[in-house]
Design a protein around this motif. Structure first.
Motif, PDB file in Angstrom:
ATOM      1  N   PRO A 354       0.680  -1.289   0.001  1.00 24.92           N
ATOM      2  CA  PRO A 354       0.051  -0.088  -0.119  1.00 24.92           C
ATOM      3  C   PRO A 354       0.911   1.326  -0.064  1.00 24.92           C
ATOM      4  O   PRO A 354       1.969   1.344   0.624  1.00 24.92           O
ATOM      5  N   LEU A 355       0.325   2.306  -0.882  1.00 27.12           N
ATOM      6  CA  LEU A 355       1.321   3.468  -0.930  1.00 27.12           C
ATOM      7  C   LEU A 355       1.368   4.257   0.367  1.00 27.12           C
ATOM      8  O   LEU A 355       2.193   5.160   0.511  1.00 27.12           O
ATOM      9  N   ASN A 356       0.556   3.996   1.311  1.00 34.97           N
ATOM     10  CA  ASN A 356       0.675   4.842   2.459  1.00 34.97           C
ATOM     11  C   ASN A 356       1.577   4.144   3.766  1.00 34.97           C
ATOM     12  O   ASN A 356       1.627   4.635   4.663  1.00 34.97           O
ATOM     13  N   HIS A 357       2.246   2.977   3.216  1.00 39.19           N
ATOM     14  CA  HIS A 357       3.137   2.231   3.950  1.00 39.19           C
ATOM     15  C   HIS A 357       4.223   3.233   4.236  1.00 39.19           C
ATOM     16  O   HIS A 357       4.862   3.425   3.317  1.00 39.19           O
ATOM     17  N   PHE A 358       4.507   3.453   5.530  1.00 45.82           N
ATOM     18  CA  PHE A 358       5.783   4.587   5.734  1.00 45.82           C
ATOM     19  C   PHE A 358       7.029   3.963   5.177  1.00 45.82           C
ATOM     20  O   PHE A 358       7.796   4.908   4.569  1.00 45.82           O
ATOM     21  N   TRP A 359       7.170   2.812   4.863  1.00 42.75           N
ATOM     22  CA  TRP A 359       8.446   1.946   4.545  1.00 42.75           C
ATOM     23  C   TRP A 359       8.806   1.950   3.137  1.00 42.75           C
ATOM     24  O   TRP A 359       9.566   1.478   2.517  1.00 42.75           O
ATOM     25  N   THR A 360       7.565   2.462   2.040  1.00 40.37           N
ATOM     26  CA  THR A 360       7.790   2.387   0.629  1.00 40.37           C
ATOM     27  C   THR A 360       8.961   3.221   0.511  1.00 40.37           C
ATOM     28  O   THR A 360       9.087   4.350   1.018  1.00 40.37           O
ATOM     29  N   LEU A 361       9.750   2.802  -0.819  1.00 36.88           N
ATOM     30  CA  LEU A 361      10.883   3.835  -1.162  1.00 36.88           C
ATOM     31  C   LEU A 361      10.842   5.265  -1.487  1.00 36.88           C
ATOM     32  O   LEU A 361      11.321   6.143  -1.070  1.00 36.88           O
ATOM     33  N   PRO A 362       9.733   5.485  -2.409  1.00 36.84           N
ATOM     34  CA  PRO A 362       9.611   6.886  -2.800  1.00 36.84           C
ATOM     35  C   PRO A 362       9.565   7.702  -1.606  1.00 36.84           C
ATOM     36  O   PRO A 362      10.349   8.725  -1.586  1.00 36.84           O
ATOM     37  N   PRO A 363       8.657   7.707  -0.566  1.00 37.05           N
ATOM     38  CA  PRO A 363       8.528   8.659   0.260  1.00 37.05           C
ATOM     39  C   PRO A 363       9.769   8.676   1.390  1.00 37.05           C
ATOM     40  O   PRO A 363      10.280   9.749   1.816  1.00 37.05           O
ATOM     41  N   GLN A 364      10.391   7.539   1.465  1.00 36.76           N
ATOM     42  CA  GLN A 364      11.675   7.719   2.219  1.00 36.76           C
ATOM     43  C   GLN A 364      12.843   8.404   1.587  1.00 36.76           C
ATOM     44  O   GLN A 364      13.316   9.201   2.210  1.00 36.76           O
ATOM     45  N   LEU A 365      13.041   8.393   0.258  1.00 36.35           N
ATOM     46  CA  LEU A 365      13.799   9.199  -0.691  1.00 36.35           C
ATOM     47  C   LEU A 365      13.256  10.684  -0.416  1.00 36.35           C
ATOM     48  O   LEU A 365      14.125  11.656  -0.434  1.00 36.35           O
ATOM     49  N   GLY A 366      12.075  11.014  -0.531  1.00 32.11           N
ATOM     50  CA  GLY A 366      11.584  12.305  -0.382  1.00 32.11           C
ATOM     51  C   GLY A 366      11.798  12.917   0.863  1.00 32.11           C
ATOM     52  O   GLY A 366      11.643  14.202   1.143  1.00 32.11           O
ATOM     53  N   ARG A 367      12.316  12.254   2.063  1.00 30.02           N
ATOM     54  CA  ARG A 367      12.266  12.710   3.310  1.00 30.02           C
ATOM     55  C   ARG A 367      13.694  12.993   3.625  1.00 30.02           C
ATOM     56  O   ARG A 367      14.227  13.454   4.682  1.00 30.02           O
ATOM     57  N   VAL A 368      14.722  12.739   2.728  1.00 35.38           N
ATOM     58  CA  VAL A 368      16.327  12.877   2.874  1.00 35.38           C
ATOM     59  C   VAL A 368      16.588  14.275   2.943  1.00 35.38           C
ATOM     60  O   VAL A 368      17.788  14.317   3.318  1.00 35.38           O
ATOM     61  N   ARG A 369      16.201  15.124   1.784  1.00 34.31           N
ATOM     62  CA  ARG A 369      16.984  16.182   1.402  1.00 34.31           C
ATOM     63  C   ARG A 369      16.358  17.494   2.458  1.00 34.31           C
ATOM     64  O   ARG A 369      15.236  17.670   2.536  1.00 34.31           O
ATOM     65  N   ASN A 370      17.340  18.125   2.989  1.00 36.44           N
ATOM     66  CA  ASN A 370      17.359  19.476   3.408  1.00 36.44           C
ATOM     67  C   ASN A 370      17.646  20.543   2.179  1.00 36.44           C
ATOM     68  O   ASN A 370      18.415  20.239   1.368  1.00 36.44           O
ATOM     69  N   ALA A 371      16.640  21.566   2.120  1.00 34.21           N
ATOM     70  CA  ALA A 371      16.992  22.462   1.227  1.00 34.21           C
ATOM     71  C   ALA A 371      18.318  23.016   1.179  1.00 34.21           C
ATOM     72  O   ALA A 371      18.793  23.495   2.131  1.00 34.21           O
TER      73      ALA A 371
END
Length: 773
Positions: A354-371
């Motif tokens: 499911p896409l709302n599962h916290f550990w799917t890869l795209p959201p994890q990569l989307g949390r990596v970067r500070n501006a």
């Protein structure tokens, strides 16, 4: 391996027959079954995989790597992107012949970064002859890697079992969080840093502080007050120092007694040494604030110290931040951010999760970067024995590029579980006698699900074959939000909790508080997070966080400038509790999409079980478990792709008999596939050890045995694939790689011109190279 020439089909009639015929009629193996595979851990064969042209040798020839204002890595020639792999423990110290062979093998696979991990203890051996021997081996290995255009990432402070001369920690050895505050631990770290950066490599005549082939360094590995609540475990001398620091912090910041009362062992007595307890950072606002103050103090002091040594490389602190507070401290003090990602579910396909599962890869990569900061993944693995782990590298190719990350580092190259300095020898595996089994997230070089696809990752990511997202969406957060966001927001009934698939330690930390509290209190901290819209946006767009004086909780297009309209995103509250039909995610995504459209930000809708990137190049069919990437230079199909597949406007067709695998067709010379002279066709398949039993599961994750059972040889799914490509040519040759020898052998050829390329894959070869005349 026996190679067999195949008849060539060169007519358009054959292509149409291919597209319409069932896979079993196309020459593909009718029964996929399994075949033994033994990929070497190193090789110097001249006719093997070779994309070393990607590397600009020697590493550092164009000056030091630096972090740029636009948030990337660059040298004097321009931006630099890295594809790397970790080498761990005693394996960081091969002999010279091995070092040259390993360096050449990695360079030929397009690797341009090696992360040294768990290596410091050996350099601190009390036996000086042994320590000098380790340094000599490391010096030559770094020299060999640098000569082939491979940079070094140093994990400086990790797993110290040996203290420097004259420093005796209380209790005999340092604990993880000692390094944030304990004076002896900080003194030891400075000793370690001086030992490495002042050391002169005899092969280059340069100290490592002057070595531009060192790319960057990490101060701490998986270590933060917000990681595992280890400040609670302080005792003796280190706790006495922590108490003094806490009292000084209370006095300096005029913290009220009401705010720190929960930290008093006896609330009836005053704040004083011996009357302080240190609870979970997730249970005390004062503890959170104090922890952030400790981290800022530590990072600033260590960065200053390394500067005084003369180190000129980018630095990061805690290399796997999970908490917004971690990211805040890094944004205020360090040069780049990084994160670790593992998919460790033995029976779960990431592409069907499911896409709302916290550990799917795209959201994890989307949390990596500070501006404004480079962002990397410095540990990555879809881990054995997950039977769908060949999805990992295709996902990384796609979403690592979409998020415009700066380095992707796999963990780990070869078996990495040495006994450290207990006996100075690795527990399993070595360069001389390689471990022939698959293990959890090590020994990737042996894994037919991972290693055959590495060249596709290097070619595509380093050359930008997948475009970054068109939308660069920035989420604002204030300092207070970053720190206080960790409080629990909801409580659940026992029935609700019993129905939750818990993600073991990591999600207990994120979704509850500490492990101990989780066992006592039915509560979830981040099941709904007011500002974490990365879960919604990272499948389609690039996401980054910006810490601002205010206001927080807003989203805007970073390419729109200071006047870009801002959307209050706090109304979009994302549930991380898996919902199999994706209804929660789809409804929230559609609502947010419509709101963004009013601010002239367009993201694709979720349609018919598919979510696509805003570039249109990536399609995630979560209903059927298929990832597709289509660009002029790269085609990827991953997941449950059995049957007929088409790409490049229908001119490329391949039929798959396997129920599940990953395939990448990639240009080998940076030209578009329609005109490239060299094209690679690469596959990742499921594999396991012989006689392997199903892995034990612990809270949805693989259990403590890591699924390391079974014996050699490794058994991989036999390949059942036929390919046909309508492309005008003057002749071509198809080579298949024997995985056991790491060398190509001729499979098929056509010396006459034509408009068709066709061949049937061998069941036990997972890499193919097409060379056009």
């Amino acid at each position: 391996m026996t190679m067999k020439r195949l008849r060539q089909i060169t007519s358009i009639t054959a292509l149409l027959a291919f597209a319409l015929a069932p896979a079993a009629l196309l020459g593909a193996a009718p029964d996929s079954g399994r075949v033994p595979v033994n990929i070497p851990v190193k090789s110097s064969r001249a006719n093997g995989m070779d994309i070393s042209f990607l590397n600009n040798a020697p590493a550092g020839a164009h000056g030091f790597i630096r972090a740029t204002p636009d948030g990337h890595f660059a040298n004097d020639k321009g931006r630099v992107k890295f594809v790397g792999i970790a080498i761990v423990g005693t394996l960081c110290f091969p002999n010279r012949a091995e070092a040259d062979e390993i360096a050449g093998y990695l360079a030929r696979h397009g690797v341009n970064l090696v992360r040294f991990h768990f290596f410091m203890n050996y350099l601190l051996a009390k036996d000086k002859a042994r320590a000098n021997g380790y340094f000599a081996a490391l010096d030559y290995f770094i020299h060999a890697l640098n000569r082939r255009g491979i940079y070094i990432d140093l994990d400086l402070y990790d797993l110290y079992q040996i203290s420097p001369p004259g420093i005796v920690p209380d209790g005999g050895r340092f604990k993880p969080n000692d390094f944030f505050f304990y004076s002896k631990a900080i003194e030891a770290q400075k000793y370690y840093a001086s030992l490495v950066f002042n050391h002169v490599n005899p092969h280059t005549k340069r100290a490592y502080k002057d070595e531009s082939g060192i790319a960057f360094a990490e101060l701490l590995n998986e270590n933060s007050p917000f990681w595992g609540d280890t400040l609670q475990k302080c005792a003796g001398e280190s706790k006495a120092e922590l108490e003094k620091l806490f009292i000084a912090w209370v006095e300096k910041n005029a913290i009220s007694a009401a705010d720190y009362k929960a930290l008093l062992a006896d609330p009836a007595k005053p704040l004083a040494p011996g009357n302080i307890t240190f609870p979970s950072v997730y249970d005390s606002e004062a503890m959170k604030e104090f922890s952030v103050a400790l981290m800022l103090r530590y990072y600033r002091s260590m960065k200053t110290f390394l500067g005084t040594l003369g180190a000129r490389i980018p630095l990061t602190g805690h290399n796997c931040p999970l908490s917004p507070a971690d990211f805040y401290t890094l944004a205020r003090t360090m040069d780049y951010t990084c994160s670790h990602f593992y998919w460790t579910h033995s029976d779960k396909s990431s592409l069907k999760t499911p896409l709302n599962h916290f550990w799917t890869l795209p959201p994890q990569l989307g949390r990596v970067r500070n501006a404004g900061m480079p962002a990397i993944v410095n540990e990555f693995s879809y881990s054995h024995p997950n039977k769908y782990r060949s999805e990992g590298l295709p996902e990384l190719m796609a979403y690592g590029a979409l998020q415009d990350l700066d380095a992707l580092v796999l963990f780990s190259y070869h078996d990495e579980w040495p006994k450290f300095m207990k006996n100075g020898k690795p527990a399993q595996g070595s360069w001389e006698t390689p471990n022939e089994k698959l293990r959890y997230h090590s020994n990737l070089v042996k894994d037919p699900a991972i290693w055959p696809l590495v060249p596709a990752l290097a070619l595509s990511f380093r050359q930008g074959m997948v475009r970054p997202a068109e939308n660069r969406l920035r989420i604002t957060s204030t300092r207070d939000e970053a720190v206080k966001r960790e409080t629990r927001e909801r409580r659940y009934t026992k029935e609700q909790m019993d129905g939750l698939e818990t993600d073991s330690f990591y999600s207990r930390q994120l979704l509850a508080s500490s492990e101990e509290t989780y066992k006592k209190v039915i509560s979830i901290a981040r099941a709904y997070d007011k500002t974490d819209t990365a879960q919604l946006l990272a499948f389609t767009s690039r996401v980054e966080r910006e810490f601002t004086p205010g206001p927080g909780g807003f989203l805007y297009n970073a390419d729109g400038g200071p006047s870009a309209p801002r959307l209050d995103i706090k109304p979009w509250r994302i549930s991380y509790l898996p919902v199999d039909d994706n209804s929660n995610f789809t409804a929230a995504h559609d609502s947010l999409r419509r709101a963004l459209a009013k601010n002239n930000i367009k993201i694709p809708a979720v349609e018919n079980g598919v979510i696509a990137s805003d570039t249109g190049e990536i399609r995630r069919d979560f209903a059927n478990g298929v990832l597709s990437v289509d660009t002029p230079r790269l085609v990827v199909r991953s997941g449950f792709i059995q049957g007929d597949n088409a790409a490049l406007g229908g001119t490329l067709a391949f039929a798959v008999g396997n129920e599940h695998l990953s395939a990448a067709i990639v240009s080998g010379d940076a030209k578009e596939l329609a005109s490239a002279r060299t094209v690679y066709v690469l596959f990742g398949v499921n594999a396991g050890n012989s006689g392997e039993k199903p892995a034990k599961m612990k809270d949805f994750h693989i259990g403590s045995d890591y699924g390391d059972g079974g014996e050699p040889p490794i058994m991989a799914d036999a390949l059942a694939v036929s390919l046909s490509w309508k492309r005008t040519h003057a002749g071509y040759r198809v080579f298949a790689e024997d995985p056991d020898k790491a060398e190509y052998q001729l499979l098929a050829e056509s010396k006459a011109g034509g408009d068709m390329v066709s061949f049937t894959c061998l069941k036990n070869a997972y890499r193919y190279k097409i060379v056009f005349d």
